[in-house]
Design a protein around this motif. Structure first.
Motif, mmCIF file in Angstrom:
data_model
loop_
_atom_site.group_PDB
_atom_site.id
_atom_site.type_symbol
_atom_site.label_atom_id
_atom_site.label_comp_id
_atom_site.label_asym_id
_atom_site.label_seq_id
_atom_site.Cartn_x
_atom_site.Cartn_y
_atom_site.Cartn_z
ATOM 1 N N MET A 6 49.783 30.094 32.318
ATOM 2 C CA MET A 6 49.620 31.544 32.416
ATOM 3 C C MET A 6 48.626 31.980 31.348
ATOM 4 O O MET A 6 48.703 31.523 30.209
ATOM 5 C CB MET A 6 50.940 32.272 32.166
ATOM 6 C CG MET A 6 51.952 32.086 33.268
ATOM 7 S SD MET A 6 53.402 33.161 33.098
ATOM 8 C CE MET A 6 54.048 32.668 31.539
ATOM 9 N N PHE A 7 47.695 32.843 31.736
ATOM 10 C CA PHE A 7 46.738 33.399 30.783
ATOM 11 C C PHE A 7 46.126 34.667 31.355
ATOM 12 O O PHE A 7 45.878 34.762 32.542
ATOM 13 C CB PHE A 7 45.642 32.385 30.416
ATOM 14 C CG PHE A 7 44.974 31.723 31.594
ATOM 15 C CD1 PHE A 7 43.833 32.274 32.166
ATOM 16 C CD2 PHE A 7 45.482 30.554 32.139
ATOM 17 C CE1 PHE A 7 43.208 31.674 33.248
ATOM 18 C CE2 PHE A 7 44.869 29.942 33.220
ATOM 19 C CZ PHE A 7 43.723 30.501 33.772
ATOM 20 N N TYR A 8 45.929 35.661 30.500
ATOM 21 C CA TYR A 8 45.299 36.930 30.873
ATOM 22 C C TYR A 8 45.907 37.561 32.126
ATOM 23 O O TYR A 8 45.200 38.108 32.974
ATOM 24 C CB TYR A 8 43.791 36.756 31.050
ATOM 25 C CG TYR A 8 43.103 36.165 29.858
ATOM 26 C CD1 TYR A 8 43.084 36.843 28.642
ATOM 27 C CD2 TYR A 8 42.474 34.933 29.934
ATOM 28 C CE1 TYR A 8 42.460 36.296 27.526
ATOM 29 C CE2 TYR A 8 41.841 34.380 28.823
ATOM 30 C CZ TYR A 8 41.847 35.068 27.624
ATOM 31 O OH TYR A 8 41.231 34.533 26.524
ATOM 32 N N GLY A 9 47.226 37.454 32.269
ATOM 33 C CA GLY A 9 47.904 38.032 33.430
ATOM 34 C C GLY A 9 47.816 37.187 34.691
ATOM 35 O O GLY A 9 48.295 37.582 35.749
ATOM 36 N N TYR A 30 47.713 37.024 40.604
ATOM 37 C CA TYR A 30 47.245 38.027 39.647
ATOM 38 C C TYR A 30 47.541 39.393 40.247
ATOM 39 O O TYR A 30 46.856 39.821 41.190
ATOM 40 C CB TYR A 30 45.749 37.854 39.371
ATOM 41 C CG TYR A 30 45.201 38.868 38.406
ATOM 42 C CD1 TYR A 30 45.476 38.778 37.046
ATOM 43 C CD2 TYR A 30 44.434 39.938 38.849
ATOM 44 C CE1 TYR A 30 44.992 39.730 36.155
ATOM 45 C CE2 TYR A 30 43.941 40.884 37.975
ATOM 46 C CZ TYR A 30 44.231 40.773 36.625
ATOM 47 O OH TYR A 30 43.761 41.712 35.738
ATOM 48 N N GLY A 31 48.580 40.039 39.746
ATOM 49 C CA GLY A 31 48.986 41.313 40.347
ATOM 50 C C GLY A 31 49.281 41.130 41.819
ATOM 51 O O GLY A 31 50.044 40.247 42.200
ATOM 52 N N GLU A 32 48.644 41.937 42.657
ATOM 53 C CA GLU A 32 48.858 41.828 44.111
ATOM 54 C C GLU A 32 47.951 40.776 44.766
ATOM 55 O O GLU A 32 48.034 40.561 45.969
ATOM 56 C CB GLU A 32 48.653 43.188 44.797
ATOM 57 C CG GLU A 32 47.224 43.672 44.847
ATOM 58 C CD GLU A 32 46.762 44.448 43.613
ATOM 59 O OE1 GLU A 32 45.658 45.001 43.669
ATOM 60 O OE2 GLU A 32 47.476 44.504 42.608
ATOM 61 N N TYR A 33 47.101 40.119 43.985
ATOM 62 C CA TYR A 33 46.172 39.115 44.509
ATOM 63 C C TYR A 33 46.803 37.733 44.529
ATOM 64 O O TYR A 33 47.572 37.375 43.636
ATOM 65 C CB TYR A 33 44.899 39.058 43.657
ATOM 66 C CG TYR A 33 44.103 40.329 43.679
ATOM 67 C CD1 TYR A 33 43.168 40.570 44.673
ATOM 68 C CD2 TYR A 33 44.293 41.299 42.703
ATOM 69 C CE1 TYR A 33 42.431 41.743 44.695
ATOM 70 C CE2 TYR A 33 43.566 42.480 42.710
ATOM 71 C CZ TYR A 33 42.638 42.696 43.711
ATOM 72 O OH TYR A 33 41.914 43.858 43.733
ATOM 73 N N LEU A 49 40.696 36.978 44.578
ATOM 74 C CA LEU A 49 40.968 37.460 43.223
ATOM 75 C C LEU A 49 39.800 38.348 42.827
ATOM 76 O O LEU A 49 38.693 38.170 43.360
ATOM 77 C CB LEU A 49 41.046 36.293 42.234
ATOM 78 C CG LEU A 49 42.147 35.249 42.388
ATOM 79 C CD1 LEU A 49 41.855 34.050 41.513
ATOM 80 C CD2 LEU A 49 43.493 35.862 42.031
ATOM 81 N N PRO A 50 39.994 39.257 41.875
ATOM 82 C CA PRO A 50 38.832 39.982 41.363
ATOM 83 C C PRO A 50 37.822 38.990 40.759
ATOM 84 O O PRO A 50 38.204 37.896 40.329
ATOM 85 C CB PRO A 50 39.433 40.882 40.279
ATOM 86 C CG PRO A 50 40.877 41.028 40.657
ATOM 87 C CD PRO A 50 41.248 39.710 41.276
ATOM 88 N N ASN A 51 36.546 39.369 40.730
ATOM 89 C CA ASN A 51 35.493 38.461 40.258
ATOM 90 C C ASN A 51 35.769 37.881 38.876
ATOM 91 O O ASN A 51 35.596 36.680 38.649
ATOM 92 C CB ASN A 51 34.136 39.160 40.253
ATOM 93 C CG ASN A 51 33.526 39.231 41.635
ATOM 94 O OD1 ASN A 51 33.907 38.499 42.534
ATOM 95 N ND2 ASN A 51 32.583 40.134 41.809
ATOM 96 N N LYS A 52 36.161 38.725 37.937
ATOM 97 C CA LYS A 52 36.406 38.255 36.568
ATOM 98 C C LYS A 52 37.500 37.196 36.539
ATOM 99 O O LYS A 52 37.344 36.146 35.890
ATOM 100 C CB LYS A 52 36.800 39.431 35.671
ATOM 101 C CG LYS A 52 37.066 39.041 34.241
ATOM 102 C CD LYS A 52 37.445 40.241 33.394
ATOM 103 C CE LYS A 52 37.762 39.833 31.970
ATOM 104 N NZ LYS A 52 38.156 40.980 31.154
ATOM 105 N N GLN A 53 38.602 37.430 37.250
ATOM 106 C CA GLN A 53 39.706 36.475 37.267
ATOM 107 C C GLN A 53 39.326 35.198 38.013
ATOM 108 O O GLN A 53 39.749 34.112 37.623
ATOM 109 C CB GLN A 53 40.959 37.116 37.870
ATOM 110 C CG GLN A 53 41.677 38.061 36.928
ATOM 111 C CD GLN A 53 40.918 39.342 36.631
ATOM 112 O OE1 GLN A 53 40.122 39.818 37.441
ATOM 113 N NE2 GLN A 53 41.156 39.917 35.465
ATOM 114 N N THR A 54 38.516 35.322 39.048
ATOM 115 C CA THR A 54 38.036 34.130 39.757
ATOM 116 C C THR A 54 37.251 33.245 38.799
ATOM 117 O O THR A 54 37.477 32.032 38.736
ATOM 118 C CB THR A 54 37.159 34.521 40.965
ATOM 119 O OG1 THR A 54 37.944 35.293 41.875
ATOM 120 C CG2 THR A 54 36.617 33.294 41.674
ATOM 121 N N LYS A 55 36.348 33.830 38.026
ATOM 122 C CA LYS A 55 35.545 33.056 37.072
ATOM 123 C C LYS A 55 36.421 32.401 36.017
ATOM 124 O O LYS A 55 36.212 31.235 35.667
ATOM 125 C CB LYS A 55 34.497 33.956 36.414
ATOM 126 C CG LYS A 55 33.396 34.364 37.360
ATOM 127 C CD LYS A 55 32.423 35.322 36.698
ATOM 128 C CE LYS A 55 31.379 35.792 37.702
ATOM 129 N NZ LYS A 55 30.466 36.773 37.145
#
Length: 88
Positions: A6-9, A30-33, A49-55
């Motif tokens: 787990m990291f950054y949510g 990640y949240g609802e993703y 996933l949002p772009n930032k979380q995908t990276k």
């Protein structure tokens, strides 16, 4: 389904066999993703996933690819996977 990191949510999990199927992969929440990542190619297989979380997840997967493959072998044998260091 055990949480292996787990990291950054972001929550990384792997299912136990026999629910799993090739190719080797892990699940990301990640949240609802929700997304599934191929361990060998470090690419998104399905979901989003949002772009930032995908990276972040793909960078983490590349850094820990050998550990992820070792965990995949464990879960395919119905064994508990090891925890993997989070992205710092």
């Amino acid at each position: 389904m055990p949480t292996i990191s787990m990291f950054y949510g972001i929550i990384i999990r792997m299912y136990y066999a026999p629910k799993e199927h090739p190719p080797p992969h892990f699940h990301v929440y990640y949240g609802e993703y929700k997304a599934t990542i191929d361990i060998r190619t470090c690419e998104l297989m399905q979901g989003s996933l949002p772009n930032k979380q995908t990276k972040l997840v793909l960078a983490w997967a590349e850094l820990h690819q050998d550990e992820l493959l070792a965990d995949w072998a464990l879960v395919m044998n119905g064994e508990e996977p090891f925890k993997i260091q989070p992205l710092k």
